[in-house]
Motif scaffolding. Structure first.
Motif, short mmCIF file in Angstrom:
data_model
loop_
_atom_site.label_atom_id
_atom_site.label_comp_id
_atom_site.label_asym_id
_atom_site.label_seq_id
_atom_site.Cartn_x
_atom_site.Cartn_y
_atom_site.Cartn_z
N SER A 1 26.85 59.42 46.07
CA SER A 1 27.00 60.26 47.27
C SER A 1 27.78 59.45 48.30
N TYR A 2 28.54 60.16 49.15
CA TYR A 2 29.39 59.44 50.11
C TYR A 2 29.89 60.42 51.17
N GLY A 3 30.41 59.83 52.26
CA GLY A 3 31.04 60.61 53.31
C GLY A 3 30.05 61.28 54.24
N GLY A 4 30.59 61.95 55.25
CA GLY A 4 29.78 62.70 56.18
C GLY A 4 29.02 61.83 57.15
N SER A 5 27.98 62.42 57.73
CA SER A 5 27.18 61.73 58.74
C SER A 5 25.71 61.79 58.36
N GLY A 6 24.89 60.96 59.04
CA GLY A 6 23.46 60.94 58.80
C GLY A 6 23.06 59.91 57.76
N ASP A 7 21.98 60.21 57.02
CA ASP A 7 21.42 59.24 56.06
C ASP A 7 20.71 60.01 54.95
N VAL A 8 21.12 59.77 53.70
CA VAL A 8 20.46 60.42 52.57
C VAL A 8 20.02 59.37 51.55
N SER A 9 19.11 59.77 50.66
CA SER A 9 18.76 58.97 49.49
C SER A 9 18.93 59.85 48.25
N LEU A 10 19.07 59.21 47.08
CA LEU A 10 19.21 59.92 45.82
C LEU A 10 18.02 59.62 44.92
N LEU A 11 17.51 60.65 44.25
CA LEU A 11 16.46 60.52 43.25
C LEU A 11 16.97 61.17 41.96
N VAL A 12 16.76 60.50 40.82
CA VAL A 12 17.23 61.03 39.53
C VAL A 12 16.12 60.91 38.50
N ALA B 1 7.63 60.02 41.84
CA ALA B 1 7.89 60.00 40.40
C ALA B 1 9.35 60.31 40.13
N ALA B 2 10.17 59.28 40.11
CA ALA B 2 11.58 59.41 39.78
C ALA B 2 11.94 58.29 38.81
N ASP B 3 12.82 58.62 37.86
CA ASP B 3 13.25 57.59 36.92
C ASP B 3 14.15 56.56 37.60
N PHE B 4 14.97 57.01 38.54
CA PHE B 4 15.90 56.13 39.24
C PHE B 4 15.99 56.59 40.70
N SER B 5 16.29 55.65 41.58
CA SER B 5 16.45 56.02 42.99
C SER B 5 17.42 55.07 43.67
N SER B 6 18.01 55.53 44.76
CA SER B 6 18.88 54.72 45.61
C SER B 6 18.63 55.11 47.05
N ALA B 7 18.33 54.14 47.88
CA ALA B 7 17.97 54.44 49.28
C ALA B 7 18.57 53.42 50.23
N ARG B 8 19.89 53.28 50.20
CA ARG B 8 20.57 52.41 51.15
C ARG B 8 20.70 53.10 52.51
N PRO B 9 20.90 52.36 53.57
CA PRO B 9 21.19 53.00 54.85
C PRO B 9 22.50 53.77 54.78
N GLY B 10 22.55 54.95 55.37
CA GLY B 10 23.75 55.75 55.35
C GLY B 10 23.80 56.66 54.13
N ASN B 11 25.00 57.11 53.79
CA ASN B 11 25.17 58.10 52.74
C ASN B 11 25.79 57.57 51.45
N TYR C 1 19.76 65.98 33.20
CA TYR C 1 19.38 65.07 34.29
C TYR C 1 19.34 65.87 35.59
N TYR C 2 18.33 65.60 36.39
CA TYR C 2 18.19 66.23 37.70
C TYR C 2 18.42 65.17 38.78
N VAL C 3 19.24 65.52 39.79
CA VAL C 3 19.50 64.62 40.90
C VAL C 3 19.15 65.35 42.19
N LYS C 4 18.41 64.67 43.05
CA LYS C 4 17.97 65.27 44.31
C LYS C 4 18.54 64.46 45.47
N VAL C 5 19.17 65.17 46.39
CA VAL C 5 19.67 64.58 47.63
C VAL C 5 18.64 64.84 48.71
N VAL C 6 18.09 63.79 49.32
CA VAL C 6 17.00 63.91 50.28
C VAL C 6 17.45 63.37 51.63
N GLY C 7 17.19 64.11 52.68
CA GLY C 7 17.56 63.68 54.02
C GLY C 7 16.59 62.67 54.59
#
Length: 623
Positions: free
Chosen positions: A558-569, A579-589, A603-609
């Motif tokens: 994920s990239y671009g835009g404004s705010g802050d998101v995390s990814l769960l897969v 309960a996620a197999d993989f996750s990424s939670a850096r500051p920003g997007n 595979y399911y990917v969730k974008v979380v604000g």
């Protein structure tokens, strides 16, 4: 609950005159001072995985000789002894003329165990076997070595969570998204009911959290020194008398391990009863078969036990009323498993009986090709991983390893994260002098019964039971990718055992109200960006991608835009924060998740604000 800390001593092979052979990879336990644990004032016992390669100096006084069908020695022990005595006299061994031969017993598959009157060193033993092999009537000859234990998806939501009191804190190996086997997700579909798992090990002790799932087994040890029984005869029951040794001239000094109870607990410890811990296939039945005692167990006894456990006949032993669909052998000896070896013939018989044979790779940090039964054909050979998903440093490796399971990294990963936790007895000697409790061990011994338990889960839901070769292929194909890189020189199989994926591959489709709803996700395509994503704090958007066979290098960014998101897969299920197999939670997007060897499927990917976000782009890519 009375619980102690247990640690391991370094093991080196030492052979007494009556018991020459090879003592290979094993976990041995020794008492030490208690360790403190955060969040629990009652410490649990732990054991580090330690082992040693066979010593250069080996002595042998027992050999397995198999004569060809039709030869007089095949069915006449007197002729057999006379023939071997003549070979000894002609062999040229120093003092060979005074060496006598005794017939010990016949094996289930046609071989005979013989014993010479004194131990022979490695050179003399090899010379004698070469002389025996020159007889055209002889099909095969090998030393009767000693082996020892190696202890160091369904669409479901939510997953079943046991109420066993120590499950959540200690049994990472069942539920950790990184290092575990994803057992809770499989338990919604099956608990292994109706399947028999034979555990060939040190036997079993009484334990309230295991007794209800244990069948009456058999004791196959034919040496009173090893067994601590009063007779060399095989007997009903598989009581673990303890494998402690206090005489360093026999084998290394050590307290009792109660290794078989720990392994059996991993397979089928009672689950959901509000006490203790959980087992992988907690409604399966364990058939304990005692083959290891003080200083280990003879290859000849173990081979007969393999035949019997799978439903074959063994002279002098009543036929097994509960043939096993799967056999677990968390044991090893430092000898390659050739096509005509006694162990291979026994495994061939078990495979022909429809039994899947699961074995530990061994704990010598060496190529598995030099160890039995790990290098035998048609078995499922299991390496060991740590809580972080990497190879355990002690685990044997090589092309013959099929997949890996949780074995624990020992003290390097702390307490409890370095150990696999299950039922045990706290005595240093006889179990009658101790108390049933729970303890941690590490080793490929611990990895193998996770696989055996998943075999039971799969067979209990398969419309038609899988043949051993089909089961082996399924386990390898459904293993999830290692979350860390495994060095090319030390491969440990196709991935980490995945109970959920293995069960889902054979489970019948659900119908009507029994079905869990398929997650409502927006499909996305490979390498096609999804733009303009926006949402508030804690708002989530779910997407899915179908990964085809042969795909590699799957990544989510994920990239671009404004705010802050995390990814769960997650694979096959909607990921959540818990309960996620993989996750990424850096500051920003700018988030990235990479999966080197993805599974075939959804595979399911969730974008979380994390904060309110806008104009974010999501992309999935694979080769």
């Amino acid at each position: 609950m009375s619980i102690q800390i247990i640690r391991a001593h370094k093991r080196r092979p030492v052979f007494r005159n009556h018991l020459p052979g090879i003592l290979a990879a094993a976990v041995l336990l020794g008492l030490s001072a208690p360790l403190a644990m955060a969040g629990n004032s009652t410490p649990l016992p732990v054991a580090d995985a330690t082992s040693a390669l066979a010593a250069d100096r080996q002595e042998h006084d027992r050999f397995i000789v198999r004569y060809r069908e039709g030869s007089p020695q095949r069915h006449d022990t007197q002729r057999l002894v006379q023939s071997l005595q003549q070979v000894v006299a002609r062999s040229g061994l120093v003092g060979g003329a005074g060496l006598s031969v005794r017939h010990v017993r016949s094996l289930a598959l046609g071989g005979d165990v013989v014993e010479v009157s004194r131990p022979l060193d490695r050179v003399s033993a090899a010379a004698l076997m070469r002389s025996i092999a020159t007889d055209p009537a002889v099909a095969h000859v090998e030393p009767d070595i000693l082996l020892s234990h190696t202890g160091l998806p369904a669409r479901v939501s939510p997953a079943m969570v046991p109420d066993d009191e120590l499950y959540a804190q200690y049994q990472w190996h069942l539920h950790s998204a990184t290092g575990g086997i994803r057992a809770p997700a499989a338990w919604d579909a099956t608990s292994g009911e109706g399947v028999v798992v034979a555990v060939l090990d040190t036997g079993i002790t009484d334990h309230e959290d295991l007794d209800g799932n244990v069948l009456e087994g058999y004791d196959f040890i034919t040496d009173t020194f090893l067994s601590r029984r009063e007779t060399d005869e095989r007997v009903a029951g598989a009581h673990d008398y303890g494998d402690w040794n206090d005489d360093p001239t026999q084998c290394p000094v050590s307290p009792s391990s109660f290794h078989g109870s720990h392994v059996a607990g991993t397979v089928a410890e009672t689950t959901g009863n509000g006490i203790g811990m959980a087992g992988v296939a907690h409604d399966a039945r364990v058939l304990p078969v005692r083959v290891l005692g003080r200083c280990g167990g003879y290859l000849s006894d173990i081979a007969d036990a393999v035949v019997w456990a799978s439903g074959g006949s063994v002279d002098g032993v009543p036929d097994n009323a509960n043939p096993a669909e799967v056999i677990n052998m968390s044991l090893s000896g430092a000898a390659a498993c050739g096509a005509e070896s006694t162990m291979q013939l026994a495994i061939d018989a078990a495979i022909a009986n429809g039994t899947t044979v699961v074995v530990a790779a061994g704990n010598d940090n060496a190529d598995v090709g030099g160890f039995t039964p790990a290098s035998c054909a048609s078995v499922v050979t299991v390496g060991a991983t740590r809580i972080g998903g990497g190879r355990a440093g002690y685990s044997n490796y090589g092309s013959r390893v099929d997949l890996s399971g949780p074995g624990g990294g020992g003290s390097a990963d702390g307490n409890p994260g370095g150990y696999v936790w299950q039922s045990i007895n706290d005595s240093a000697t006889s179990p009658e002098l101790g108390t049933p409790t729970y303890g941690g061990m590490a080793g490929t011994s611990m990895a193998a019964p996770h696989v055996a338990g998943v075999v039971a889960l799969v067979q209990s839901v398969a419309e038609t039971p899988l043949a051993p070769d089909e089961m082996r292929a399924l386990l390898k194909d459904t293993a999830r990718p290692f979350p860390v890189e495994i060095p090319a020189g030390t491969p440990v199989g196709s991935g980490i055992l995945d109970a959920q994926a293995a069960v889902a591959a054979v489970a019948e489709p659900c119908e009507g109200d029994e079905c869990e709803p398929v997650p409502e996700a927006t499909p996305i395509s490979n390498r096609v960006p999804v733009t303009g994503l926006a949402g508030g704090v804690d708002e989530a958007q779910l997407f899915s991608i179908e990964v085809p066979a042969g795909a590699s290098g799957l990544s989510f960014i994920s990239y671009g835009g404004s705010g802050d998101v995390s990814l769960l897969v997650s694979f096959g299920a909607e990921p959540t924060q818990d309960a996620a197999d993989f996750s990424s939670a850096r500051p920003g997007n700018n988030e990235t998740i990479r999966i080197a060897t993805p599974q075939v499927g959804t595979y399911y990917v969730k974008v979380v604000g994390v904060k309110a976000f806008a104009a974010v782009t999501l992309q999935a890519r694979h080769n």
